[in-house]
Scaffold this active site. Structure first.
Site, PDB file in Angstrom:
ATOM      1  N   HIS A  41      -8.725   6.724   3.886  1.00 54.54           N
ATOM      2  CA  HIS A  41      -9.918   5.978   4.302  1.00 54.54           C
ATOM      3  C   HIS A  41      -9.656   5.293   5.637  1.00 54.54           C
ATOM      4  O   HIS A  41      -8.609   4.691   5.833  1.00 54.54           O
ATOM      5  CB  HIS A  41     -10.265   4.908   3.259  1.00 54.54           C
ATOM      6  N   TYR A  83     -17.440  -3.530  -0.476  1.00 58.20           N
ATOM      7  CA  TYR A  83     -17.290  -4.886  -1.000  1.00 58.20           C
ATOM      8  C   TYR A  83     -18.653  -5.564  -0.842  1.00 58.20           C
ATOM      9  O   TYR A  83     -19.074  -5.834   0.289  1.00 58.20           O
ATOM     10  CB  TYR A  83     -16.233  -5.663  -0.204  1.00 58.20           C
ATOM     11  N   PRO A  89      -7.137  -9.128  -7.720  1.00 63.11           N
ATOM     12  CA  PRO A  89      -7.152  -7.770  -7.147  1.00 63.11           C
ATOM     13  C   PRO A  89      -8.073  -7.571  -5.943  1.00 63.11           C
ATOM     14  O   PRO A  89      -8.093  -6.486  -5.373  1.00 63.11           O
ATOM     15  CB  PRO A  89      -7.604  -6.895  -8.324  1.00 63.11           C
ATOM     16  N   LYS A  93      -3.660  -5.843  -3.408  1.00 59.35           N
ATOM     17  CA  LYS A  93      -2.269  -6.026  -2.972  1.00 59.35           C
ATOM     18  C   LYS A  93      -1.210  -5.819  -4.059  1.00 59.35           C
ATOM     19  O   LYS A  93      -0.030  -5.668  -3.741  1.00 59.35           O
ATOM     20  CB  LYS A  93      -2.083  -7.446  -2.402  1.00 59.35           C
ATOM     21  N   TYR A 135      -5.481  -6.053   5.427  1.00 63.00           N
ATOM     22  CA  TYR A 135      -5.837  -5.062   4.397  1.00 63.00           C
ATOM     23  C   TYR A 135      -4.904  -3.849   4.470  1.00 63.00           C
ATOM     24  O   TYR A 135      -4.428  -3.360   3.442  1.00 63.00           O
ATOM     25  CB  TYR A 135      -7.303  -4.635   4.548  1.00 63.00           C
TER      26      TYR A 135
HETATM   27  C1  LIG Z   1      -4.955  -4.977 -16.481  1.00 59.73           C
HETATM   28  C2  LIG Z   1      -4.592  -4.883 -15.030  1.00 59.73           C
HETATM   29  C3  LIG Z   1      -5.512  -4.361 -14.119  1.00 59.73           C
HETATM   30  C4  LIG Z   1      -5.182  -4.292 -12.774  1.00 59.73           C
HETATM   31  N1  LIG Z   1      -6.106  -3.800 -11.890  1.00 59.73           N
HETATM   32  C5  LIG Z   1      -5.811  -3.758 -10.570  1.00 59.73           C
HETATM   33  C6  LIG Z   1      -6.758  -3.305  -9.640  1.00 59.73           C
HETATM   34  O1  LIG Z   1      -7.861  -2.924 -10.002  1.00 59.73           O
HETATM   35  N2  LIG Z   1      -6.424  -3.303  -8.328  1.00 59.73           N
HETATM   36  C7  LIG Z   1      -5.199  -3.742  -7.888  1.00 59.73           C
HETATM   37  O2  LIG Z   1      -4.915  -3.728  -6.682  1.00 59.73           O
HETATM   38  N3  LIG Z   1      -4.263  -4.162  -8.768  1.00 59.73           N
HETATM   39  C8  LIG Z   1      -4.543  -4.189 -10.073  1.00 59.73           C
HETATM   40  N4  LIG Z   1      -3.621  -4.643 -10.957  1.00 59.73           N
HETATM   41  C9  LIG Z   1      -2.308  -5.039 -10.431  1.00 59.73           C
HETATM   42  C10 LIG Z   1      -1.342  -3.856 -10.318  1.00 59.73           C
HETATM   43  O3  LIG Z   1      -1.632  -2.915 -11.297  1.00 59.73           O
HETATM   44  C11 LIG Z   1       0.067  -4.424 -10.457  1.00 59.73           C
HETATM   45  O4  LIG Z   1       0.301  -5.230  -9.330  1.00 59.73           O
HETATM   46  C12 LIG Z   1       1.165  -3.371 -10.587  1.00 59.73           C
HETATM   47  O5  LIG Z   1       1.049  -2.711 -11.818  1.00 59.73           O
HETATM   48  C13 LIG Z   1       2.541  -4.029 -10.481  1.00 59.73           C
HETATM   49  O6  LIG Z   1       3.548  -3.106 -10.831  1.00 59.73           O
HETATM   50  P1  LIG Z   1       4.820  -3.566 -11.649  1.00 59.73           P
HETATM   51  O7  LIG Z   1       5.722  -2.375 -11.669  1.00 59.73           O
HETATM   52  O8  LIG Z   1       5.333  -4.832 -11.122  1.00 59.73           O
HETATM   53  O9  LIG Z   1       4.302  -3.927 -13.121  1.00 59.73           O
HETATM   54  P2  LIG Z   1       3.578  -3.004 -14.270  1.00 59.73           P
HETATM   55  O10 LIG Z   1       2.842  -1.884 -13.633  1.00 59.73           O
HETATM   56  O11 LIG Z   1       2.837  -3.954 -15.109  1.00 59.73           O
HETATM   57  O12 LIG Z   1       4.801  -2.386 -15.052  1.00 59.73           O
HETATM   58  C14 LIG Z   1       5.606  -3.151 -15.931  1.00 59.73           C
HETATM   59  C15 LIG Z   1       6.187  -2.229 -16.992  1.00 59.73           C
HETATM   60  O13 LIG Z   1       7.092  -2.974 -17.793  1.00 59.73           O
HETATM   61  C16 LIG Z   1       6.916  -2.602 -19.164  1.00 59.73           C
HETATM   62  N5  LIG Z   1       7.395  -3.730 -19.986  1.00 59.73           N
HETATM   63  C17 LIG Z   1       6.807  -4.947 -20.169  1.00 59.73           C
HETATM   64  N6  LIG Z   1       7.557  -5.709 -20.981  1.00 59.73           N
HETATM   65  C18 LIG Z   1       8.627  -4.958 -21.332  1.00 59.73           C
HETATM   66  C19 LIG Z   1       9.768  -5.191 -22.170  1.00 59.73           C
HETATM   67  N7  LIG Z   1       9.966  -6.370 -22.798  1.00 59.73           N
HETATM   68  N8  LIG Z   1      10.676  -4.195 -22.315  1.00 59.73           N
HETATM   69  C20 LIG Z   1      10.522  -3.007 -21.666  1.00 59.73           C
HETATM   70  N9  LIG Z   1       9.466  -2.731 -20.877  1.00 59.73           N
HETATM   71  C21 LIG Z   1       8.545  -3.703 -20.705  1.00 59.73           C
HETATM   72  C22 LIG Z   1       5.420  -2.346 -19.277  1.00 59.73           C
HETATM   73  O14 LIG Z   1       5.105  -1.523 -20.389  1.00 59.73           O
HETATM   74  C23 LIG Z   1       5.136  -1.682 -17.937  1.00 59.73           C
HETATM   75  O15 LIG Z   1       5.231  -0.272 -18.015  1.00 59.73           O
HETATM   76  C24 LIG Z   1      -3.914  -4.726 -12.314  1.00 59.73           C
HETATM   77  C25 LIG Z   1      -2.980  -5.215 -13.236  1.00 59.73           C
HETATM   78  C26 LIG Z   1      -3.311  -5.318 -14.573  1.00 59.73           C
HETATM   79  C27 LIG Z   1      -2.298  -5.881 -15.523  1.00 59.73           C
END
Ligand SMILES: Cc1cc2nc3c(=O)[nH]c(=O)nc-3n(C[C@H](O)[C@H](O)[C@H](O)COP(=O)(O)OP(=O)(O)OC[C@H]3O[C@@H](n4cnc5c(N)ncnc54)[C@H](O)[C@@H]3O)c2cc1C
Length: 397
Positions: A76, A202, A292, A296, A382
């Site tokens: 985009h 937006y 969100p 970011k 952005y």
């Molecule tokens: C419901 C939701 C909707 C979102 N929607 C958006 C959006 O629309 N736009 C946007 O920009 N961002 C969005 N986000 C934010 C974005 O998805 C996160 O910033 C991103 O997933 C971060 O990645 P991460 O690897 O840090 O964590 P995660 O992707 O959350 O990965 C963490 C992993 O750790 C695992 N885990 C947790 N606890 C344990 C444990 N005790 N033992 C073993 N494994 C464990 C989980 O199962 C998961 O697979 C959203 C987040 C959530 C929670």
């Protein structure tokens, strides 16, 4: 007790990218993930982020996991702003020199798992971490096997990448939690239909904010600002489509289609400080949460990993601990930049309960529409010039 160099809690974008990079550089990393591979790759509850900053896309390519993203993702040039019943395009490529990449987080997770396992990496799916011990000197990860047995893993370093409801976060003694809750939530849908426009819209309307996004040319991802008390049962499909179109104010059309997933997400900001303790480090949502609106979350997860990866490699190559010691201060630079921008976008675009603040918000929005300087500020943030842009090209061995 089994031993590894780096034990990683969680197979989200953060844990997977770090494990993959370390393995590629010859450092043994083991991921413990509570969920099954199928759940991570296909569950509708894992449809999350979808906007990759320019630097995040570059990092994925440099990490060797970007082939499918480049084939199937959508490039985009910018975004649209819709308000006062007009549609205005903000061209990031002209204003900031880069566009963005639209590719679903779940697809990226699938690609990371595929490449990591294909290169001989190891992920223990359905192994939930239940405790972290001795994090200062000789870290041990306590986990439960799918059969319910409790086991231990000895590590040289442990990384908490376990997302926003992190258990690992609680293992930083005397951590400061900087946080803010916003007085609204997002109702999100994923629907089989052509997106409202070829790029994100937006929309700021007196009825509330709406975002028109996509995961592919036939999958729309749309959001509505709703109150914190709202429940999904109050939103039958017809009401959602009607409200989305009302908030577009006639400048585009949200075509109704089969809704595959509906969710409610309260908006909040959170930063944990410090992001480390002894031989233990936090990355991604475990360390910080952003609303969100600025897209970011996943990008910040990649930024943290870029910093930690460099620091771990300095240790494993040269026994140099200085970058590890500075991990928090280095990471907090991009974290607070993204927190600031996400707050700015959120309070600029959502209708606010305080009438005075709401009037100020509308004035700010009109200023943005007229000012090329403010549009450049929006574009630079952005596309991530000060977040992932700082690390693009910096993931080499
Ligand atoms: C419901 C939701 C909707 C979102 N929607 C958006 C959006 O629309 N736009 C946007 O920009 N961002 C969005 N986000 C934010 C974005 O998805 C996160 O910033 C991103 O997933 C971060 O990645 P991460 O690897 O840090 O964590 P995660 O992707 O959350 O990965 C963490 C992993 O750790 C695992 N885990 C947790 N606890 C344990 C444990 N005790 N033992 C073993 N494994 C464990 C989980 O199962 C998961 O697979 C959203 C987040 C959530 C929670």
């Amino acid at each position: 007790m089994r031993r590894v160099q780096v034990g990683i809690v969680g197979a989200g974008p953060a844990g997977l990218l770090l494990a993959h990079l370390l393995r590629r550089a010859g450092v043994e990393a083991l991921i413990l993930e509570a969920r099954s591979r199928e759940y991570l790759e296909t569950s509708p509850h894992r449809i999350r982020a979808g906007v990759l900053e320019w630097g995040t896309k570059e990092m994925a390519v440099m990490a060797g996991v970007g082939d499918r993203m480049l084939r199937e993702g959508l490039e985009h040039k910018g975004i649209y702003l819709a308000f006062d019943r007009a549609l205005q395009h903000v061209n990031f490529q002209i204003l900031a020199g880069h566009g963005i990449w639209v590719y679903g987080q779940q697809y990226l997770v699938r690609d990371l798992i595929h490449h990591h396992l294909g290169a001989g990496g190891e992920i223990l799916f359905e192994h939930e971490v239940v405790g972290l011990e001795n994090l200062e000197e000789n870290p041990v990860v306590v986990y439960r096997t799918p059969e319910g047995q409790e086991k231990q893993l000895a590590c040289e370093f442990v990384v908490g990448a376990d997302g926003s409801h992190s258990l690992a976060r609680q293992c930083i003694p005397q951590a400061k939690l900087h946080q803010k809750a916003y007085p609204f939530a997002w109702l999100g849908i994923l629907a089989e239909t052509r997106p409202a426009a070829e790029e994100l819209i937006y929309a700021s309307h007196e009825r509330g904010f709406a975002l028109f996004s996509m995961r592919s040319p036939t999958l729309a991802r749309n959001y509505l600002q709703v109150s914190l008390e709202e429940r999904l049962e109050q939103w039958p499909e017809e009401r959602i489509w009607e409200e989305l179109n009302l908030r577009l104010g006639g400048v585009a059309e949200a075509r109704p289609g089969t809704i595959l997933e509906k969710s409610l997400t309260p908006m909040r900001s959170l930063v944990v400080e410090p992001m480390q303790h002894g031989r233990f480090f936090l990355v991604g949502d475990a360390a910080h949460v952003v609303p969100p609106t600025g897209a970011k979350g996943m990008n910040l997860a990649f930024c943290d990993v870029a910093v930690l990866y460099q620091a771990l490699m300095a240790y494993y190559r040269d026994q140099d601990r200085s970058l590890l010691a500075r991990f928090t201060s280095e990471a907090l630079r991009h974290v607070w930049q993204a927190e600031f921008f996400s707050y700015w976008m959120t309070t600029l675009l959502h209708t606010l309960p305080d009438p005075f603040e709401e009037k100020l918000r509308q004035a700010k929005l009109r200023h943005l529409a007229e000012s090329p300087h403010l549009q450049r500020f929006l574009a630079e943030n952005y596309v991530g010039l000060y977040t992932s842009g700082r690390y693009a090209g910096n993931l080499g061995n």
